[in-house]
Design a protein around this motif. Structure first.
Motif, PDB file in Angstrom:
ATOM      1  N   PHE A 205       0.828  -1.211   0.000  1.00  0.00           N
ATOM      2  CA  PHE A 205       0.000   0.000   0.000  1.00  0.00           C
ATOM      3  C   PHE A 205       0.860   1.257   0.000  1.00  0.00           C
ATOM      4  N   GLY A 206       1.836   1.297   0.899  1.00  0.00           N
ATOM      5  CA  GLY A 206       2.688   2.486   0.982  1.00  0.00           C
ATOM      6  C   GLY A 206       3.457   2.735  -0.289  1.00  0.00           C
ATOM      7  N   ARG A 207       3.944   1.652  -0.903  1.00  0.00           N
ATOM      8  CA  ARG A 207       4.679   1.782  -2.162  1.00  0.00           C
ATOM      9  C   ARG A 207       3.768   2.253  -3.288  1.00  0.00           C
ATOM     10  N   ALA A 208       2.550   1.716  -3.347  1.00  0.00           N
ATOM     11  CA  ALA A 208       1.614   2.078  -4.417  1.00  0.00           C
ATOM     12  C   ALA A 208       1.219   3.555  -4.348  1.00  0.00           C
ATOM     13  N   ILE A 209       0.970   4.053  -3.137  1.00  0.00           N
ATOM     14  CA  ILE A 209       0.554   5.459  -3.005  1.00  0.00           C
ATOM     15  C   ILE A 209       1.713   6.392  -3.342  1.00  0.00           C
ATOM     16  N   ARG A 210       2.910   6.055  -2.913  1.00  0.00           N
ATOM     17  CA  ARG A 210       4.065   6.879  -3.282  1.00  0.00           C
ATOM     18  C   ARG A 210       4.244   6.903  -4.803  1.00  0.00           C
ATOM     19  N   ASN A 211       4.071   5.740  -5.461  1.00  0.00           N
ATOM     20  CA  ASN A 211       4.179   5.699  -6.921  1.00  0.00           C
ATOM     21  C   ASN A 211       3.129   6.574  -7.582  1.00  0.00           C
ATOM     22  N   ALA A 212       1.906   6.543  -7.044  1.00  0.00           N
ATOM     23  CA  ALA A 212       0.829   7.370  -7.610  1.00  0.00           C
ATOM     24  C   ALA A 212       1.154   8.851  -7.467  1.00  0.00           C
ATOM     25  N   CYS A 213       1.667   9.246  -6.314  1.00  0.00           N
ATOM     26  CA  CYS A 213       2.026  10.654  -6.104  1.00  0.00           C
ATOM     27  C   CYS A 213       3.139  11.080  -7.059  1.00  0.00           C
ATOM     28  N   ARG A 214       4.153  10.224  -7.237  1.00  0.00           N
ATOM     29  CA  ARG A 214       5.253  10.549  -8.146  1.00  0.00           C
ATOM     30  C   ARG A 214       4.759  10.661  -9.587  1.00  0.00           C
ATOM     31  N   ARG A 215       3.816   9.778  -9.938  1.00  0.00           N
ATOM     32  CA  ARG A 215       3.252   9.840 -11.293  1.00  0.00           C
ATOM     33  C   ARG A 215       2.539  11.170 -11.530  1.00  0.00           C
ATOM     34  N   HIS A 216       2.036  11.776 -10.453  1.00  0.00           N
ATOM     35  CA  HIS A 216       1.359  13.062 -10.566  1.00  0.00           C
ATOM     36  C   HIS A 216       2.290  14.234 -10.262  1.00  0.00           C
ATOM     37  N   GLY A 217       3.588  13.952 -10.093  1.00  0.00           N
ATOM     38  CA  GLY A 217       4.559  15.027 -10.050  1.00  0.00           C
ATOM     39  C   GLY A 217       5.021  15.507  -8.699  1.00  0.00           C
ATOM     40  N   PHE A 218       4.820  14.722  -7.643  1.00  0.00           N
ATOM     41  CA  PHE A 218       5.313  15.187  -6.342  1.00  0.00           C
ATOM     42  C   PHE A 218       5.648  14.007  -5.442  1.00  0.00           C
ATOM     43  N   GLU A 219       6.442  14.292  -4.421  1.00  0.00           N
ATOM     44  CA  GLU A 219       6.796  13.331  -3.390  1.00  0.00           C
ATOM     45  C   GLU A 219       6.025  13.711  -2.128  1.00  0.00           C
ATOM     46  N   PRO A 220       5.190  12.826  -1.583  1.00  0.00           N
ATOM     47  CA  PRO A 220       4.399  13.194  -0.405  1.00  0.00           C
ATOM     48  C   PRO A 220       5.279  13.456   0.811  1.00  0.00           C
ATOM     49  N   LYS A 221       4.924  14.492   1.558  1.00  0.00           N
ATOM     50  CA  LYS A 221       5.635  14.826   2.803  1.00  0.00           C
ATOM     51  C   LYS A 221       4.954  14.053   3.939  1.00  0.00           C
ATOM     52  N   ILE A 222       5.609  13.017   4.406  1.00  0.00           N
ATOM     53  CA  ILE A 222       4.975  12.098   5.347  1.00  0.00           C
ATOM     54  C   ILE A 222       5.369  12.457   6.777  1.00  0.00           C
ATOM     55  N   ASP A 223       4.382  12.887   7.550  1.00  0.00           N
ATOM     56  CA  ASP A 223       4.614  13.229   8.950  1.00  0.00           C
ATOM     57  C   ASP A 223       4.421  12.033   9.868  1.00  0.00           C
ATOM     58  N   HIS A 224       3.542  11.105   9.456  1.00  0.00           N
ATOM     59  CA  HIS A 224       3.220   9.965  10.311  1.00  0.00           C
ATOM     60  C   HIS A 224       3.179   8.701   9.460  1.00  0.00           C
ATOM     61  N   GLU A 225       3.925   7.697   9.852  1.00  0.00           N
ATOM     62  CA  GLU A 225       3.983   6.435   9.122  1.00  0.00           C
ATOM     63  C   GLU A 225       3.264   5.362   9.931  1.00  0.00           C
ATOM     64  N   VAL A 226       2.070   4.972   9.488  1.00  0.00           N
ATOM     65  CA  VAL A 226       1.269   3.959  10.184  1.00  0.00           C
ATOM     66  C   VAL A 226       0.761   2.944   9.163  1.00  0.00           C
ATOM     67  N   GLY A 227       0.520   1.728   9.617  1.00  0.00           N
ATOM     68  CA  GLY A 227       0.205   0.654   8.688  1.00  0.00           C
ATOM     69  C   GLY A 227      -1.258   0.489   8.336  1.00  0.00           C
ATOM     70  N   GLU A 228      -2.170   0.700   9.270  1.00  0.00           N
ATOM     71  CA  GLU A 228      -3.571   0.364   9.059  1.00  0.00           C
ATOM     72  C   GLU A 228      -4.400   1.592   8.697  1.00  0.00           C
ATOM     73  N   GLN A 229      -5.354   1.411   7.769  1.00  0.00           N
ATOM     74  CA  GLN A 229      -6.209   2.517   7.351  1.00  0.00           C
ATOM     75  C   GLN A 229      -7.041   3.099   8.499  1.00  0.00           C
ATOM     76  N   PRO A 230      -7.642   2.293   9.381  1.00  0.00           N
ATOM     77  CA  PRO A 230      -8.402   2.890  10.492  1.00  0.00           C
ATOM     78  C   PRO A 230      -7.545   3.789  11.381  1.00  0.00           C
ATOM     79  N   THR A 231      -6.290   3.368  11.623  1.00  0.00           N
ATOM     80  CA  THR A 231      -5.387   4.191  12.426  1.00  0.00           C
ATOM     81  C   THR A 231      -5.073   5.493  11.709  1.00  0.00           C
ATOM     82  N   ALA A 232      -4.793   5.400  10.411  1.00  0.00           N
ATOM     83  CA  ALA A 232      -4.488   6.604   9.629  1.00  0.00           C
ATOM     84  C   ALA A 232      -5.676   7.562   9.640  1.00  0.00           C
ATOM     85  N   MET A 233      -6.888   7.033   9.471  1.00  0.00           N
ATOM     86  CA  MET A 233      -8.067   7.917   9.450  1.00  0.00           C
ATOM     87  C   MET A 233      -8.340   8.540  10.811  1.00  0.00           C
ATOM     88  N   ALA A 234      -8.046   7.818  11.894  1.00  0.00           N
ATOM     89  CA  ALA A 234      -8.199   8.410  13.221  1.00  0.00           C
ATOM     90  C   ALA A 234      -7.268   9.607  13.375  1.00  0.00           C
TER      91      ALA A 234
END
Length: 307
Positions: A205-234
């Motif tokens: 998941f993390g690799r796929a989203i980074r690839n999508a961001c790069r394809r659209h021309g930017f590198e995401p600035k990641i402040d918090h690295e968490v594995g699960e979607q519910p945790t990220a949404m909280a």
């Protein structure tokens, strides 16, 4: 001499992986448990089956010979299981499935409840694994089937010995703090200046989203690295950043989170992977149909084409 199928499977995995630690990880045991079982196998056989060369392990001639027979024996067991299922008038079997969080919470409760009502003889047990690990566990015989993901920006390498049945095609959506992104849709590039909450780049998941961001021309600035979607949404709900979330992940949306569509979709396909030898298993096909039905009830189709 009486040979344990369980220990033969460990020996086969040792030959494939080269170290006890790697074999244990593939089989989801501790390294000490695998070492103990392999030592017992040597006692059962009455001969040395492997030698340690530094951190790696090399099979002896007898070890290689037994591993070759182990492949035949384990394959015969699987074929015998299939033959028995086909010969029975009723389907009664236990299957072990590899799952990850969003399918375990979003699809399985409905699917397994329905399956239990229509085919009570089918018992499905689950093991939660990282999505990128589930296909290997099926190939190696530790699981009967598993859920796997392909992202539009990170296709998964595929093993010729496995088949897959598409269960659902999901869109990914931007999950943002309430009121922080106006409008019903947003371009991914327009999210470039936001702080991101995202899984590790080692994860699919993390690799796929980074690839999508790069394809659209930017590198995401990641402040918090968490594995699960519910945790990220909280964390999004607390105003700590933004993330992307799948259709199944929306089931865990907390207060304080807006869901905004991406103007250029990022997609993922959810499939069930199983060994080609299991293609004719009636029990497996019934499980696949139950999960597809559960996905359809959530509005998720199987025919959408990835961009």
């Amino acid at each position: 001499m009486e040979l344990s199928l369980h220990r033969l499977r460990m020996l086969r995995e040792l030959e494939r992986r080269g170290t006890v630690t790697a074999a244990a990880a593939a089989l989801h045991y501790t390294a000490s448990a695998v070492s103990q079982q392999l030592a017992q196998l040597e006692r059962d056989v009455g001969a040395k089956l492997f030698e340690r060369l530094g951190r790696r392990v090399q099979l002896t001639e007898l070890g290689v010979l037994l591993t070759e027979h182990a492949e035949l024996i384990l394959g015969s067991v699987e074929r015998a299981t299939l033959a028995l299922e086909e010969a029975q008038d009723t389907v009664a079997v236990r299957l072990t499935a590899g799952v990850w969080a969003s399918v375990a919470s979003g699809l399985l409760p409905t699917a397994l409840t329905s399956l239990q009502q229509s085919h009570p003889g089918i018992v499905v047990r689950t093991k939660e694994l990282a999505p990128e690990d589930t296909a290997d566990a099926v190939r190696d015989g530790a699981l009967d089937f598993s859920f796997v993901i392909d992202y539009s920006d990170a296709p998964m390498p595929w093993d010729a010995g496995l088949e897959r049945a598409v269960i659902a095609v999901e869109r990914l959506h931007a999950a943002v703090p309430t009121g922080s992104v106006p409008g019903e849709s947003v371009a991914l590039l327009d999210l470039a200046d936001h702080p991101w909450i995202l899984a590790s780049p080692k994860s699919h998941f993390g690799r796929a989203i980074r690839n999508a961001c790069r394809r659209h021309g930017f590198e995401p600035k990641i402040d918090h690295e968490v594995g699960e979607q519910p945790t990220a949404m909280a964390m999004v709900g607390a105003g700590l950043g933004i993330t992307l979330v799948s259709d199944l992940g929306l089931l865990h949306r907390p207060p304080g989170v807006d869901i905004v569509a991406l103007s250029t979709p990022v997609m993922r396909t959810v499939s069930i992977a199983y060994r080609t030898t299991a293609l004719r298993r009636a029990s497996l096909q019934l499980v696949i149909e139950a999960v597809r039905t559960a996905a359809a009830e959530l509005g998720l189709g199987t025919e959408q084409t990835l961009p």
